[in-house]
Design an enzyme around this catalytic site. Structure first.
Site, PDB file in Angstrom:
ATOM      1  N   ARG A 197      54.778 -36.711 -34.499  1.00  0.00           N
ATOM      2  CA  ARG A 197      53.483 -37.393 -34.575  1.00  0.00           C
ATOM      3  C   ARG A 197      53.634 -38.602 -35.484  1.00  0.00           C
ATOM      4  O   ARG A 197      53.759 -38.474 -36.703  1.00  0.00           O
ATOM      5  CB  ARG A 197      52.397 -36.441 -35.070  1.00  0.00           C
ATOM      6  CG  ARG A 197      52.049 -35.361 -34.070  1.00  0.00           C
ATOM      7  CD  ARG A 197      51.611 -35.965 -32.742  1.00  0.00           C
ATOM      8  NE  ARG A 197      50.938 -34.994 -31.897  1.00  0.00           N
ATOM      9  CZ  ARG A 197      50.384 -35.313 -30.749  1.00  0.00           C
ATOM     10  NH1 ARG A 197      50.432 -36.552 -30.305  1.00  0.00           N
ATOM     11  NH2 ARG A 197      49.800 -34.383 -30.036  1.00  0.00           N
ATOM     12  N   GLU A 238      31.932 -47.383 -40.261  1.00  0.00           N
ATOM     13  CA  GLU A 238      33.106 -47.643 -39.432  1.00  0.00           C
ATOM     14  C   GLU A 238      33.247 -46.465 -38.476  1.00  0.00           C
ATOM     15  O   GLU A 238      33.267 -45.315 -38.916  1.00  0.00           O
ATOM     16  CB  GLU A 238      34.353 -47.784 -40.302  1.00  0.00           C
ATOM     17  CG  GLU A 238      34.277 -48.967 -41.249  1.00  0.00           C
ATOM     18  CD  GLU A 238      35.374 -48.949 -42.297  1.00  0.00           C
ATOM     19  OE1 GLU A 238      36.145 -47.965 -42.373  1.00  0.00           O
ATOM     20  OE2 GLU A 238      35.447 -49.919 -43.061  1.00  0.00           O
ATOM     21  N   GLU A 277      35.614 -38.163 -31.492  1.00  0.00           N
ATOM     22  CA  GLU A 277      36.497 -37.363 -30.633  1.00  0.00           C
ATOM     23  C   GLU A 277      36.088 -35.897 -30.591  1.00  0.00           C
ATOM     24  O   GLU A 277      35.978 -35.236 -31.616  1.00  0.00           O
ATOM     25  CB  GLU A 277      37.944 -37.465 -31.127  1.00  0.00           C
ATOM     26  CG  GLU A 277      38.917 -36.665 -30.292  1.00  0.00           C
ATOM     27  CD  GLU A 277      40.343 -36.725 -30.817  1.00  0.00           C
ATOM     28  OE1 GLU A 277      41.243 -36.366 -30.052  1.00  0.00           O
ATOM     29  OE2 GLU A 277      40.550 -37.138 -31.985  1.00  0.00           O
ATOM     30  N   GLU A 326      56.135 -40.816 -19.292  1.00  0.00           N
ATOM     31  CA  GLU A 326      57.396 -41.499 -19.638  1.00  0.00           C
ATOM     32  C   GLU A 326      57.529 -41.799 -21.129  1.00  0.00           C
ATOM     33  O   GLU A 326      58.637 -41.964 -21.625  1.00  0.00           O
ATOM     34  CB  GLU A 326      57.592 -42.750 -18.786  1.00  0.00           C
ATOM     35  CG  GLU A 326      56.920 -43.999 -19.264  1.00  0.00           C
ATOM     36  CD  GLU A 326      57.282 -45.208 -18.406  1.00  0.00           C
ATOM     37  OE1 GLU A 326      57.251 -46.313 -18.950  1.00  0.00           O
ATOM     38  OE2 GLU A 326      57.590 -45.049 -17.217  1.00  0.00           O
ATOM     39  N   GLU A 347      53.070 -30.764 -19.703  1.00  0.00           N
ATOM     40  CA  GLU A 347      53.820 -30.493 -20.927  1.00  0.00           C
ATOM     41  C   GLU A 347      54.679 -29.239 -20.865  1.00  0.00           C
ATOM     42  O   GLU A 347      55.705 -29.179 -21.532  1.00  0.00           O
ATOM     43  CB  GLU A 347      52.862 -30.433 -22.122  1.00  0.00           C
ATOM     44  CG  GLU A 347      52.231 -31.786 -22.409  1.00  0.00           C
ATOM     45  CD  GLU A 347      51.429 -31.830 -23.691  1.00  0.00           C
ATOM     46  OE1 GLU A 347      51.326 -30.802 -24.400  1.00  0.00           O
ATOM     47  OE2 GLU A 347      50.902 -32.919 -24.001  1.00  0.00           O
ATOM     48  N   GLU A 391      47.320 -31.269 -18.365  1.00  0.00           N
ATOM     49  CA  GLU A 391      48.138 -31.299 -19.573  1.00  0.00           C
ATOM     50  C   GLU A 391      49.037 -30.071 -19.676  1.00  0.00           C
ATOM     51  O   GLU A 391      50.195 -30.188 -20.059  1.00  0.00           O
ATOM     52  CB  GLU A 391      47.256 -31.439 -20.819  1.00  0.00           C
ATOM     53  CG  GLU A 391      46.598 -32.797 -20.950  1.00  0.00           C
ATOM     54  CD  GLU A 391      47.570 -33.946 -21.102  1.00  0.00           C
ATOM     55  OE1 GLU A 391      48.699 -33.748 -21.625  1.00  0.00           O
ATOM     56  OE2 GLU A 391      47.216 -35.074 -20.713  1.00  0.00           O
ATOM     57  N   SER A 408      37.111 -35.228 -36.465  1.00  0.00           N
ATOM     58  CA  SER A 408      36.771 -35.693 -37.814  1.00  0.00           C
ATOM     59  C   SER A 408      35.477 -36.504 -37.720  1.00  0.00           C
ATOM     60  O   SER A 408      35.501 -37.731 -37.694  1.00  0.00           O
ATOM     61  CB  SER A 408      37.918 -36.538 -38.380  1.00  0.00           C
ATOM     62  OG  SER A 408      37.698 -36.804 -39.744  1.00  0.00           O
ATOM     63  N   PRO A 409      34.318 -35.827 -37.645  1.00  0.00           N
ATOM     64  CA  PRO A 409      33.054 -36.495 -37.328  1.00  0.00           C
ATOM     65  C   PRO A 409      32.528 -37.453 -38.392  1.00  0.00           C
ATOM     66  O   PRO A 409      31.546 -38.144 -38.143  1.00  0.00           O
ATOM     67  CB  PRO A 409      32.081 -35.331 -37.114  1.00  0.00           C
ATOM     68  CG  PRO A 409      32.670 -34.200 -37.877  1.00  0.00           C
ATOM     69  CD  PRO A 409      34.159 -34.383 -37.804  1.00  0.00           C
ATOM     70  N   GLY A 410      33.178 -37.545 -39.521  1.00  0.00           N
ATOM     71  CA  GLY A 410      32.770 -38.508 -40.527  1.00  0.00           C
ATOM     72  C   GLY A 410      33.051 -39.945 -40.119  1.00  0.00           C
ATOM     73  O   GLY A 410      32.418 -40.873 -40.631  1.00  0.00           O
ATOM     74  N   ILE A 449      35.667 -54.212 -33.680  1.00  0.00           N
ATOM     75  CA  ILE A 449      36.680 -54.892 -34.493  1.00  0.00           C
ATOM     76  C   ILE A 449      38.092 -54.620 -33.991  1.00  0.00           C
ATOM     77  O   ILE A 449      39.025 -55.309 -34.378  1.00  0.00           O
ATOM     78  CB  ILE A 449      36.539 -54.559 -35.994  1.00  0.00           C
ATOM     79  CG1 ILE A 449      36.574 -53.063 -36.248  1.00  0.00           C
ATOM     80  CG2 ILE A 449      35.261 -55.157 -36.553  1.00  0.00           C
ATOM     81  CD1 ILE A 449      36.494 -52.678 -37.720  1.00  0.00           C
ATOM     82  N   PHE A 450      38.236 -53.614 -33.112  1.00  0.00           N
ATOM     83  CA  PHE A 450      39.531 -53.348 -32.479  1.00  0.00           C
ATOM     84  C   PHE A 450      39.290 -52.558 -31.205  1.00  0.00           C
ATOM     85  O   PHE A 450      38.471 -51.640 -31.181  1.00  0.00           O
ATOM     86  CB  PHE A 450      40.454 -52.542 -33.405  1.00  0.00           C
ATOM     87  CG  PHE A 450      41.738 -52.121 -32.748  1.00  0.00           C
ATOM     88  CD1 PHE A 450      42.795 -53.013 -32.601  1.00  0.00           C
ATOM     89  CD2 PHE A 450      41.879 -50.848 -32.232  1.00  0.00           C
ATOM     90  CE1 PHE A 450      43.967 -52.626 -31.966  1.00  0.00           C
ATOM     91  CE2 PHE A 450      43.049 -50.452 -31.603  1.00  0.00           C
ATOM     92  CZ  PHE A 450      44.097 -51.344 -31.467  1.00  0.00           C
ATOM     93  N   ALA A 504      48.312 -30.169 -25.182  1.00  0.00           N
ATOM     94  CA  ALA A 504      47.043 -30.879 -25.330  1.00  0.00           C
ATOM     95  C   ALA A 504      47.189 -32.311 -24.829  1.00  0.00           C
ATOM     96  O   ALA A 504      48.298 -32.793 -24.619  1.00  0.00           O
ATOM     97  CB  ALA A 504      46.621 -30.880 -26.792  1.00  0.00           C
TER      98      ALA A 504
END
Length: 178
Positions: free
Chosen positions: A63, A37, A118, A137, A95, A91, A112-114, A13-14, A75
């Site tokens: 963020r 989802e 990731e 950049e 950074e 990284e 967030s495995p629900g 869907i995306f 990270a």
């Protein structure tokens, strides 16, 4: 008791630069169907860089999804099927401008495995040398140093809330007995 859910169908869907979102139909253990989802993410890395005197390096950055400045460990996301150690080295260098002679893999944590697949791979980096920071950049951040003990305190008192920073910090505390 069987607990596994089986994907019956999946519809994208995306699809963006970083994530893909699907709407799946899953067969439940009782045979009924349920909508799921799912956010697909390539995964990422987090690095706790630790000096001999127990100084740590963090980054302060804005963020956008939560509209806040956060203090986090260096990270970043994996680039496709990239080796996570190579990503951690990249990284940390980008950074903070740091390179490390010794790397310890601390395992991974699920963001967030629900709803998201990731996986964030955690590393301890030691034997540090300073080079030159080279941010992407579209990346704006400040490098902050603090004693490891203060980092642990801020994790424990809720000042630092970023999941990968909390998990990595506590793993290092237990591993090194600090």
């Amino acid at each position: 008791m069987e607990l596994t859910e089986r994907r019956v169908s999946s519809k994208t869907i995306f699809e963006g630069r970083i994530i893909k979102v699907t709407l799946d139909q899953a067969e439940l253990p009782n045979g009924k169907l349920a909508a799921r989802e799912v956010v697909e993410h390539p995964g990422g890395v987090a690095v706790l860089a630790l000096e001999e005197d127990n100084t740590t390096y963090l980054v302060k950055q804005f963020r956008y999804p939560i509209q806040q400045l956060l203090l986090e460990l260096p990270a970043g996301k994996l680039d496709g099927p990239e080796d996570h150690l190579l990503a951690a080295k990249r990284e940390l260098s980008e950074e903070t401008g740091l390179e490390a002679a010794k790397w310890t893999y601390l395992g991974y944590t699920l963001a967030s495995p629900g709803f998201c697949d990731e996986a964030l791979h955690m590393y301890l980096a030691r034997g540090l040398t300073r080079k030159r920071q080279h941010l992407d950049e579209d990346e704006f951040l400040d490098v902050v140093t603090m004693p490891f003990g203060q980092l642990v305190e801020q994790v424990m008192d809720g000042t630092i809330t970023d999941g990968k920073t909390v998990s990595t910090t506590l793993k290092v505390k237990v591993l090194l007995g600090l």
